[in-house]
Design a protein around this motif. Structure first.
Motif, PDB file in Angstrom:
ATOM      1  N   LYS A 299       0.830  -1.192   0.000  1.00 39.53           N
ATOM      2  CA  LYS A 299       0.000   0.000   0.000  1.00 39.53           C
ATOM      3  C   LYS A 299       0.869   1.247   0.000  1.00 39.53           C
TER       4      LYS A 299
ATOM      5  N   SER B 193      -2.523   6.085   1.018  1.00 37.23           N
ATOM      6  CA  SER B 193      -3.762   5.422   0.610  1.00 37.23           C
ATOM      7  C   SER B 193      -4.430   4.705   1.774  1.00 37.23           C
ATOM      8  N   GLY B 194      -5.699   4.450   1.588  1.00 41.60           N
ATOM      9  CA  GLY B 194      -6.449   3.602   2.498  1.00 41.60           C
ATOM     10  C   GLY B 194      -6.852   2.351   1.745  1.00 41.60           C
TER      11      GLY B 194
ATOM     12  N   SER C  68      -5.047   2.412   6.968  1.00 45.84           N
ATOM     13  CA  SER C  68      -4.489   3.629   6.378  1.00 45.84           C
ATOM     14  C   SER C  68      -3.186   3.976   7.087  1.00 45.84           C
TER      15      SER C  68
END
Length: 105
Positions: A8, A12-13, A65
């Motif tokens: 990730k 970003s989530g 997140s």
């Protein structure tokens, strides 16, 4: 060893699910007390990711997140069967990277 490895971006989530259907075969649901423990790459308990959870039938959903660029986190997702009271753990490795060599994402 992780059951799953996810990359990730730090900004970003993402949504990750841990399905305990096979691990807790005699249960129809997991309890609302099903949760997670987060570890940093140093092996110590960490607060480096922001995680909120929800439970539906046999699935623990983790909304993830944050994170520090270059850090690898282990999320131990714990499902507790409502009938058996047994605990199963799914290990998810979350690697936080701004660029994985394929361009920004």
């Amino acid at each position: 060893m992780a059951n799953e490895v996810i990359y990730k971006h730090p900004d970003s989530g993402i949504v990750v699910t841990a399905d305990f259907t096979d691990d807790l075969a005699t249960d129809a649901t997991i309890t609302a007390g099903s949760t997670y423990t987060l570890f940093g790459s140093d092996g110590a308990v960490s607060s480096g990711l922001t995680i909120t959870t929800s439970v539906a039938t046999m699935i623990l959903t983790l909304n993830i997140s944050g994170g520090t660029e270059g850090e690898d986190y282990l999320v131990n997702a714990k499902g507790i069967g409502t009938t058996s009271a047994k605990t199963a753990v799914r290990v998810i490795e979350v690697r936080v990277r701004k660029n994985r060599g394929f361009g920004n994402y």
